[in-house]
Design an enzyme around this catalytic site. Structure first.
Site, PDB file in Angstrom:
ATOM      1  N   GLY A  31       0.608  -1.458  -0.371  1.00  0.00           N
ATOM      2  CA  GLY A  31       0.084  -0.100   0.113  1.00  0.00           C
ATOM      3  C   GLY A  31       0.916   1.226   0.516  1.00  0.00           C
ATOM      4  N   LEU A  33       0.112   3.471  -2.033  1.00  0.00           N
ATOM      5  CA  LEU A  33       0.813   3.229  -3.323  1.00  0.00           C
ATOM      6  C   LEU A  33       1.209   4.472  -4.636  1.00  0.00           C
ATOM      7  CD1 LEU A  33      -2.539   1.370  -4.396  1.00  0.00           C
ATOM      8  CD2 LEU A  33      -0.476   0.595  -3.364  1.00  0.00           C
ATOM      9  N   HIS A  34       2.158   4.760  -5.212  1.00  0.00           N
ATOM     10  CA  HIS A  34       2.545   5.866  -5.798  1.00  0.00           C
ATOM     11  C   HIS A  34       2.695   5.602  -7.248  1.00  0.00           C
ATOM     12  CE1 HIS A  34       6.719   3.170  -5.471  1.00  0.00           C
ATOM     13  NE2 HIS A  34       6.501   3.309  -4.037  1.00  0.00           N
ATOM     14  N   GLU A  35       3.956   5.729  -8.288  1.00  0.00           N
ATOM     15  CA  GLU A  35       3.631   5.081  -9.652  1.00  0.00           C
ATOM     16  C   GLU A  35       4.403   4.603  -9.818  1.00  0.00           C
ATOM     17  OE1 GLU A  35       2.171   6.163 -12.683  1.00  0.00           O
ATOM     18  OE2 GLU A  35       0.978   6.982 -12.292  1.00  0.00           O
ATOM     19  N   HIS A  37       3.873   1.277  -7.723  1.00  0.00           N
ATOM     20  CA  HIS A  37       3.042   0.776  -7.974  1.00  0.00           C
ATOM     21  C   HIS A  37       2.355   0.275  -9.230  1.00  0.00           C
ATOM     22  CE1 HIS A  37       3.805   1.790  -3.480  1.00  0.00           C
ATOM     23  NE2 HIS A  37       4.080   0.222  -3.685  1.00  0.00           N
ATOM     24  N   GLN A 153      14.931  -8.703  -4.156  1.00  0.00           N
ATOM     25  CA  GLN A 153      13.659  -9.662  -3.403  1.00  0.00           C
ATOM     26  C   GLN A 153      12.789 -10.642  -5.297  1.00  0.00           C
ATOM     27  OE1 GLN A 153      10.849  -7.587  -1.681  1.00  0.00           O
ATOM     28  NE2 GLN A 153       9.771  -7.597  -3.389  1.00  0.00           N
TER      29      GLN A 153
HETATM   30  P1  AMP Z   1       6.297  -2.313  -1.629  1.00  0.00           P
HETATM   31  O1  AMP Z   1       4.790  -1.504  -1.777  1.00  0.00           O
HETATM   32  O2  AMP Z   1       7.252  -1.728  -1.195  1.00  0.00           O
HETATM   33  O3  AMP Z   1       6.226  -3.579  -1.245  1.00  0.00           O
HETATM   34  O4  AMP Z   1       6.320  -2.526  -3.490  1.00  0.00           O
HETATM   35  C1  AMP Z   1       5.552  -3.066  -3.835  1.00  0.00           C
HETATM   36  C2  AMP Z   1       5.529  -3.219  -4.665  1.00  0.00           C
HETATM   37  O5  AMP Z   1       6.074  -2.510  -6.179  1.00  0.00           O
HETATM   38  C3  AMP Z   1       6.997  -4.327  -5.199  1.00  0.00           C
HETATM   39  O6  AMP Z   1       7.500  -5.510  -6.117  1.00  0.00           O
HETATM   40  C4  AMP Z   1       8.416  -3.572  -5.164  1.00  0.00           C
HETATM   41  O7  AMP Z   1       9.777  -3.595  -6.144  1.00  0.00           O
HETATM   42  C5  AMP Z   1       7.494  -2.561  -6.170  1.00  0.00           C
HETATM   43  N1  AMP Z   1       7.931  -1.251  -6.413  1.00  0.00           N
HETATM   44  C6  AMP Z   1       8.105  -0.035  -5.529  1.00  0.00           C
HETATM   45  N2  AMP Z   1       8.979   0.750  -6.057  1.00  0.00           N
HETATM   46  C7  AMP Z   1       9.290   0.992  -7.041  1.00  0.00           C
HETATM   47  C8  AMP Z   1       8.912   1.778  -7.761  1.00  0.00           C
HETATM   48  N3  AMP Z   1       9.843   2.675  -8.212  1.00  0.00           N
HETATM   49  N4  AMP Z   1       9.435   1.465  -9.315  1.00  0.00           N
HETATM   50  C9  AMP Z   1       8.953  -0.261  -9.551  1.00  0.00           C
HETATM   51  N5  AMP Z   1       8.271  -1.355  -8.590  1.00  0.00           N
HETATM   52  C10 AMP Z   1       8.413  -0.114  -7.097  1.00  0.00           C
END
Ligand code: AMP
Length: 290
Positions: A31, A33-35, A37, A153
């Site tokens: 969650g 969420l940003h661009e 995600h 990861q």
């Molecule tokens: P998180 O919510 O941080 O667990 O991230 C969820 C998914 O979004 C993971 O697979 C992250 O690698 C991916 N993600 C997070 N930040 C970025 C980003 N800046 N660019 C691309 N994917 C991202």
């Protein structure tokens, strides 16, 4: 978009989708969420329907002194953003739903989980692989989308999928960055204005490695000293680790010869940030993707 709170109902929806031969795509998130995600979701929508996005701040991947309690939670805004994007299902279980009191199992990918992030954050990947295997079992996706932002990861999850013969294809998506190069992250919300400026040093340090490679440097030791020069020149940024590693084994490279990552973690103010560049052979040269 339907919001699903229970494992039983998510499994039911997944079963029905399987019976209709639909290509279910899963995008696991915590969650806020940003661009970054949203780009994973757009990539998923190109290949899959229906799309399931999970939002679960997984307590098991946070260490005792880490930020589980204060991790940003913006559920309502996230829900609206997912609805707008045309996501079919939002799976948002509670911690008790995922880990009832009787829970006793863990999934560990050995060796790969002990280096780099795993060394700095003991138990982190054990928490990640445990929750991701549970999500795969509950949602039964044909494809699952992860960001290359968390390169270690992705490598570990691919290892788990291979070792356990899971019927899911792991798709790694590019890193989405701010205009000044900072990789998007939910944790960027912690940065003060000053830290936010300083944090671009991570990106610039990866650029420095890219420049070294383009000018013919093949020795990781030299590349890493360029990287460190950039970080050291920026007050307020403390390097945790910077390594150039083989993309498969995640072991340090002696010379650049095959696909590899420059992996970096640093503290900026109180916030721990990670970033990376992917280096791939391209004819006689190398392509660097930051
Ligand atoms: P998180 O919510 O941080 O667990 O991230 C969820 C998914 O979004 C993971 O697979 C992250 O690698 C991916 N993600 C997070 N930040 C970025 C980003 N800046 N660019 C691309 N994917 C991202």
């Amino acid at each position: 978009m339907e919001t699903i709170r229970t494992v039983a109902w998510m499994k039911q929806v997944a079963r029905e989708s399987g019976q209709k031969d639909r290509i279910l795509g899963l995008v696991p998130t915590m969650g806020a969420l940003h661009e970054g995600h949203l780009s994973l979701i757009r990539d998923a929508q190109k290949q899959c329907s229906p799309i399931v996005v999970s939002i679960f701040v997984n307590p098991k991947q946070f260490g005792p002194s880490e930020d589980f309690q204060k991790y940003p939670r913006t559920f309502e805004a996230d829900r609206v953003a997912l609805e707008k994007l045309g996501v079919d299902y939002l799976f948002a279980p509670s911690p008790d739903e995922m880990y009832p009191k009787s829970f006793r199992t863990a999934v560990v990918v050995e060796v790969l989980s002990d280096r780099l992030e795993g060394k700095s954050r003991p138990g982190h990947f054990r928490g990640v692989t445990t929750v991701v295997l549970k999500l795969f079992e509950i949602v039964q996706p044909r494809f699952a989308f992860f960001g290359r932002k968390d390169a270690q990861q992705v490598r570990i999850i691919r290892q788990m999928v291979g070792d356990l013969n899971l019927d899911v294809e792991v798709v790694a998506c590019p890193i989405i960055r701010e205009a000044d190069g900072l990789a998007l992250s939910s944790r960027n919300a912690y940065l003060t204005d000053h830290d936010r400026q300083a944090a671009t040093a991570l990106y610039h340090s990866l650029e420095a490695v890219g420049n070294e490679i383009r000018s013919g440097e093949r020795n990781p030791v030299e590349m890493l000293s360029s990287l460190r020069r950039v970080i050291d020149a920026q007050p307020g940024v403390d390097l945790d680790y910077a390594e150039i590693v083989d993309a498969e084994s995640l072991e340090p490279l002696m010379t650049l010869s095959r696909a590899s990552y420059v992996l970096i973690a640093a503290r900026v103010g109180g916030t721990r940030l990670i970033d990376n560049a992917l280096i791939e052979p391209n004819g006689n040269a190398f392509r660097v993707s930051i």
